[in-house]
Motif scaffolding. Structure first.
Motif, PDB file in Angstrom:
ATOM      1  N   ALA A  35      -0.170  -3.506  -1.580  1.00 28.36           N
ATOM      2  CA  ALA A  35      -1.246  -3.842  -0.644  1.00 28.36           C
ATOM      3  C   ALA A  35      -1.046  -3.080   0.657  1.00 28.36           C
ATOM      4  N   THR A  36      -2.106  -2.986   1.439  1.00 24.08           N
ATOM      5  CA  THR A  36      -2.009  -2.405   2.783  1.00 24.08           C
ATOM      6  C   THR A  36      -2.256  -3.523   3.800  1.00 24.08           C
ATOM      7  N   GLY A  37      -2.521  -3.156   5.043  1.00 25.69           N
ATOM      8  CA  GLY A  37      -2.754  -4.163   6.078  1.00 25.69           C
ATOM      9  C   GLY A  37      -1.483  -4.440   6.863  1.00 25.69           C
ATOM     10  N   SER A  38      -1.594  -5.339   7.846  1.00 24.51           N
ATOM     11  CA  SER A  38      -0.433  -5.600   8.710  1.00 24.51           C
ATOM     12  C   SER A  38       0.625  -6.449   8.007  1.00 24.51           C
ATOM     13  N   SER A  39       0.208  -7.277   7.057  1.00 23.19           N
ATOM     14  CA  SER A  39       1.173  -8.189   6.423  1.00 23.19           C
ATOM     15  C   SER A  39       2.339  -7.473   5.732  1.00 23.19           C
ATOM     16  N   LEU A  66      -4.125  -1.830  -4.450  1.00 20.72           N
ATOM     17  CA  LEU A  66      -5.236  -2.739  -4.674  1.00 20.72           C
ATOM     18  C   LEU A  66      -6.597  -2.119  -4.430  1.00 20.72           C
ATOM     19  N   ASP A  67      -6.676  -1.286  -3.378  1.00 21.76           N
ATOM     20  CA  ASP A  67      -8.023  -0.946  -2.912  1.00 21.76           C
ATOM     21  C   ASP A  67      -8.026   0.309  -2.044  1.00 21.76           C
ATOM     22  N   TYR A  80      -6.228   4.083   2.889  1.00 23.09           N
ATOM     23  CA  TYR A  80      -5.082   3.327   2.385  1.00 23.09           C
ATOM     24  C   TYR A  80      -4.042   4.236   1.738  1.00 23.09           C
ATOM     25  N   GLY A 132      -1.833  -9.491   0.392  1.00 21.52           N
ATOM     26  CA  GLY A 132      -2.081 -10.157   1.671  1.00 21.52           C
ATOM     27  C   GLY A 132      -3.311 -11.029   1.476  1.00 21.52           C
ATOM     28  N   ILE A 133      -3.735 -11.682   2.528  1.00 19.61           N
ATOM     29  CA  ILE A 133      -4.930 -12.535   2.418  1.00 19.61           C
ATOM     30  C   ILE A 133      -5.769 -12.382   3.688  1.00 19.61           C
ATOM     31  N   GLY A 134      -7.072 -12.269   3.517  1.00 21.28           N
ATOM     32  CA  GLY A 134      -7.967 -12.205   4.676  1.00 21.28           C
ATOM     33  C   GLY A 134      -8.264 -13.596   5.209  1.00 21.28           C
ATOM     34  N   HIS A 138     -10.138 -13.519   1.244  1.00 17.20           N
ATOM     35  CA  HIS A 138     -10.240 -12.372   0.335  1.00 17.20           C
ATOM     36  C   HIS A 138      -8.855 -11.881  -0.080  1.00 17.20           C
ATOM     37  N   ILE A 139      -8.784 -11.368  -1.298  1.00 18.62           N
ATOM     38  CA  ILE A 139      -7.587 -10.684  -1.788  1.00 18.62           C
ATOM     39  C   ILE A 139      -8.053  -9.344  -2.335  1.00 18.62           C
ATOM     40  N   GLY A 140      -7.289  -8.271  -2.043  1.00 20.93           N
ATOM     41  CA  GLY A 140      -7.868  -6.949  -2.201  1.00 20.93           C
ATOM     42  C   GLY A 140      -9.116  -6.964  -1.331  1.00 20.93           C
ATOM     43  N   LYS A 202      -3.682 -17.717  10.013  1.00 17.28           N
ATOM     44  CA  LYS A 202      -3.800 -17.715   8.549  1.00 17.28           C
ATOM     45  C   LYS A 202      -3.496 -19.097   7.949  1.00 17.28           C
TER      46      LYS A 202
HETATM   47  C1  F6R Z   1      -5.193  -4.627   1.739  1.00 11.37           C
HETATM   48  C2  F6R Z   1      -5.942  -5.731   1.215  1.00 11.37           C
HETATM   49  C3  F6R Z   1      -6.447  -6.845   2.062  1.00 11.37           C
HETATM   50  C4  F6R Z   1      -5.433  -7.382   3.067  1.00 11.37           C
HETATM   51  C5  F6R Z   1      -6.022  -8.518   3.899  1.00 11.37           C
HETATM   52  C6  F6R Z   1      -5.060  -9.028   4.945  1.00 11.37           C
HETATM   53  O1  F6R Z   1      -4.857  -3.709   0.712  1.00 11.37           O
HETATM   54  O2  F6R Z   1      -6.170  -5.719   0.066  1.00 11.37           O
HETATM   55  O3  F6R Z   1      -6.872  -7.891   1.217  1.00 11.37           O
HETATM   56  O4  F6R Z   1      -4.301  -7.837   2.369  1.00 11.37           O
HETATM   57  O5  F6R Z   1      -7.187  -8.060   4.534  1.00 11.37           O
HETATM   58  O6  F6R Z   1      -4.848  -8.034   5.899  1.00 11.37           O
HETATM   59  P1  F6R Z   1      -3.729  -8.181   7.021  1.00 11.37           P
HETATM   60  O7  F6R Z   1      -2.413  -8.166   6.312  1.00 11.37           O
HETATM   61  O8  F6R Z   1      -3.916  -6.972   7.892  1.00 11.37           O
HETATM   62  O9  F6R Z   1      -3.991  -9.474   7.718  1.00 11.37           O
END
Ligand code: F6R
Length: 236
Positions: A35-39, A66-67, A80, A132-134, A138-140, A202
């Motif tokens: 996955a990407t993102g800050s997590s 993932l995406d 990504y 990670g989770i939005g 959301h996932i991915g 979160k």
């Molecule tokens: C990233 C992804 C997203 C993030 C989610 C959380 O590849 O698939 O679902 O995991 O948006 O993002 P952060 O970690 O930045 O809070």
């Protein structure tokens, strides 16, 4: 579902990296779903350190992300692919040709989704999927909707996701409005899944995802039905 309440982001990152190291130790030629993102940044930092200390060998590992945003090539610093090279792949001995991210600049986006889904199957599936989770669950890039979409597909990004990502693109207008993402079925077919989250913002969505109803309105809630999910969260 196993839930580990960690004390902070550092602990989430260290514990998650430990799981990934153990996975690679048990199966050196494993397929990691990333996955990407800050997590996951801290997790990747821990993995880079572990590699530098000779604790882990990525030479036989394959990865599938993932995406990817639609419209960005891998050189774009918000793609990504770029993120993964920058935070992990450039610093460990993974073979770049064994790292896969959906193509954001494909001519035929539908064909790309099918190619990516088939690729994951041809690799024998994902051994360990990191998520990670939005804030909306959301996932991915599987956003809340009326039904779970099973396979890799094109998505129109939700308003809250576009807003959340605007900080990386300078303005809301510059945020890509579409992405390619693994589907819920693609994610659920991973043998093991680790979901990570940090920060009080979160807390509510983590609680809804793991204790609430299973509904496509909270995409991460489907993980309750997977046989091997570990949640590692520091949300207090
Ligand atoms: C990233 C992804 C997203 C993030 C989610 C959380 O590849 O698939 O679902 O995991 O948006 O993002 P952060 O970690 O930045 O809070």
């Amino acid at each position: 579902m196993k839930v580990i309440w960690a004390s902070d982001y550092q602990e989430v990152s260290k514990r998650t990296a430990d799981y990934i190291k153990a996975q690679i130790l048990m199966k050196p030629n494993c397929v990691l779903g990333l996955a990407t993102g800050s997590s996951p940044i801290g997790t990747y930092q821990n993995l880079v350190s572990a590699y530098q200390n000779g604790e882990v060998d990525f030479s036989k590992v394959t990865s599938v992300n993932l995406d990817e945003y639609f419209g960005l090539d891998g050189e774009h610093d918000q793609s990504y692919r770029y993120f993964m090279n920058h935070h992990l792949f450039d610093h460990v001995n993974i073979a770049k040709e064994n790292t896969f991210v959906p193509s954001g600049i494909t001519e035929d986006i539908e064909q790309e989704t099918q190619r990516y889904e088939q690729l994951i199957r041809d690799l024998g599936g994902v051994d360990l999927q990191l998520l990670g989770i939005g804030h909306n669950g959301h996932i991915g890039f599987n956003e809340p909707c009326n039904e779970f979409v099973p396979q890799t597909h094109v998505v129109d990004l939700g308003e809250s996701t576009i807003q959340a990502n605007a900080r990386f693109f300078g303005s809301v207008e510059n945020v890509p409005k579409k992405a390619i993402t693994m589907g819920i079925g693609t994610i659920m077919s991973a043998k093991k899944i680790i979901l990570i989250a940090s920060g009080q913002d979160k807390k509510e969505i983590i609680h809804r995802s793991i204790y609430g109803a299973v509904t496509p309105d909270v995409p991460a809630s489907i993980l309750q039905l997977h046989p091997d999910v570990t949640v590692i969260a520091a949300v207090d």
